[in-house]
Design an enzyme around this catalytic site. Sequence first.
Site, PDB file in Angstrom:
ATOM      1  N   LYS A  79       0.820  -1.211   0.000  1.00 52.20           N
ATOM      2  CA  LYS A  79       0.000   0.000   0.000  1.00 52.20           C
ATOM      3  C   LYS A  79       0.852   1.257   0.000  1.00 52.20           C
ATOM      4  CE  LYS A  79      -0.789   0.242   5.042  1.00 52.20           C
ATOM      5  NZ  LYS A  79      -0.207   1.566   5.284  1.00 52.20           N
ATOM      6  N   ASP A  80       2.144   1.144   0.322  1.00 56.18           N
ATOM      7  CA  ASP A  80       3.032   2.301   0.317  1.00 56.18           C
ATOM      8  C   ASP A  80       3.673   2.550  -1.045  1.00 56.18           C
ATOM      9  OD1 ASP A  80       2.512   2.611   2.986  1.00 56.18           O
ATOM     10  OD2 ASP A  80       4.391   1.722   3.677  1.00 56.18           O
ATOM     11  N   ARG A 137      -8.096   8.676   3.269  1.00 59.51           N
ATOM     12  CA  ARG A 137      -9.086   7.640   2.963  1.00 59.51           C
ATOM     13  C   ARG A 137      -9.856   7.243   4.212  1.00 59.51           C
ATOM     14  NH1 ARG A 137      -9.108   2.582   4.227  1.00 59.51           N
ATOM     15  NH2 ARG A 137      -6.942   2.706   4.943  1.00 59.51           N
ATOM     16  N   ARG A 138      -9.131   6.977   5.300  1.00 65.87           N
ATOM     17  CA  ARG A 138      -9.800   6.605   6.549  1.00 65.87           C
ATOM     18  C   ARG A 138     -10.639   7.761   7.076  1.00 65.87           C
ATOM     19  NH1 ARG A 138      -4.266   3.978   8.483  1.00 65.87           N
ATOM     20  NH2 ARG A 138      -4.599   1.811   7.833  1.00 65.87           N
ATOM     21  N   ARG A 155       2.059  10.339  13.380  1.00 65.23           N
ATOM     22  CA  ARG A 155       3.175   9.685  12.687  1.00 65.23           C
ATOM     23  C   ARG A 155       3.975   8.896  13.713  1.00 65.23           C
ATOM     24  NH1 ARG A 155       5.673  12.111   8.356  1.00 65.23           N
ATOM     25  NH2 ARG A 155       7.005  10.251   8.446  1.00 65.23           N
ATOM     26  N   ARG A 161       3.003   5.374  18.437  1.00 62.57           N
ATOM     27  CA  ARG A 161       1.574   5.705  18.290  1.00 62.57           C
ATOM     28  C   ARG A 161       0.749   5.176  19.463  1.00 62.57           C
ATOM     29  NH1 ARG A 161       0.148   5.459  11.833  1.00 62.57           N
ATOM     30  NH2 ARG A 161       2.211   6.044  11.076  1.00 62.57           N
ATOM     31  N   CYS A 248      -1.439   7.775  -3.254  1.00 64.23           N
ATOM     32  CA  CYS A 248      -1.592   7.298  -1.881  1.00 64.23           C
ATOM     33  C   CYS A 248      -2.266   8.324  -0.973  1.00 64.23           C
ATOM     34  CB  CYS A 248      -0.244   6.898  -1.312  1.00 64.23           C
ATOM     35  SG  CYS A 248       0.938   8.254  -1.222  1.00 64.23           S
TER      36      CYS A 248
END
Length: 324
Positions: A79-80, A137-138, A155, A161, A248
């Site tokens: 996905k990156d 997107r989220r 980040r 996190r 992305c």
Amino acid sequence: MTLRIGTRGSELALFQADAVAAQLRGKTGLACETVVIRTSGDKLADASLAQIGGKRLFVKEIEDALLEGEIDLAVHSSKDMPVILPEGLRIAGVLPREDARDAVILPTNAGQVTGLSIEELVSRLGNAPRIGTSSVRRTAQLARLFPRASFMPIRGNLGTRLRKLDAGEYDALVLASAGLIRLEQRARISASLPIAACVPAPGQGIIAVETRAQDDRVAAAVAAIDDARARAALDAERAVVVKLGGGCQMPIGAHAAVDGSSLTLTAIVLSLDGARAIRAESRGAASDATGAGTAVAQDLLSRGAAAILDEVQRVHAAVEGIQP
């Protein structure tokens, strides 16, 4: 021969590189050596993805090293990766997909809470939760579930996190389930968001192996570990983004479920605030995964997806201070 595997130095990246190395050793008997490469994305850890140019900066230096022959293959979270690869590179193989869903994590002071439904999650978080995510997107999809939520960027590696969450800086985090599972943090998943409620990023949960396009020797070795189901899913999902012309940092979700020889593809395009959403679904043959992705994207475009994405690009350009 010894295969030199290029990777970022994060805990998750090293796990993924080790997983590829283990598969290669087991299937081919070849020795593997891990080469850690620090990327621009790692160096700019405090900047937002929009400010630094998106996730491309998490793979650029690794791809440069691959092109220059300093490594033999590169391991990425698919996905990156940009949907258009640099000339001279290709995805030679992928590992079986881990859980593709997005996960919601609550702080430890909420107790050991797992398996929450969306309704239970909404009830626990209240009217105006602070939700940590740097994904447009989220944010766009969750804004439809939590219309009064504040979405705050975050980040850092997984440990950083989670510490910020548990310190009270956020009421919840949204992360990829796959990363949590791979790093043995499955117990921290308070809720797994159904695909229908939050369509994942294209390629989410799939580890991709990138090689030089003309290096048939390495490609043959990687082909031994290529998972056909995950490959079909990735081809379909990436084809959606290619046809849409997205990247992305665009509110695009795509997920392909492969069952034997058939494939069911769901894709969505949203405005940044989630107020507008266009969804499409199609079934087709896994052997024509790219065609299925292109067809779904064409359906989205025929119903107005281009106008939404153009607006998103204008907003990004204004933020970055450049002309679209």
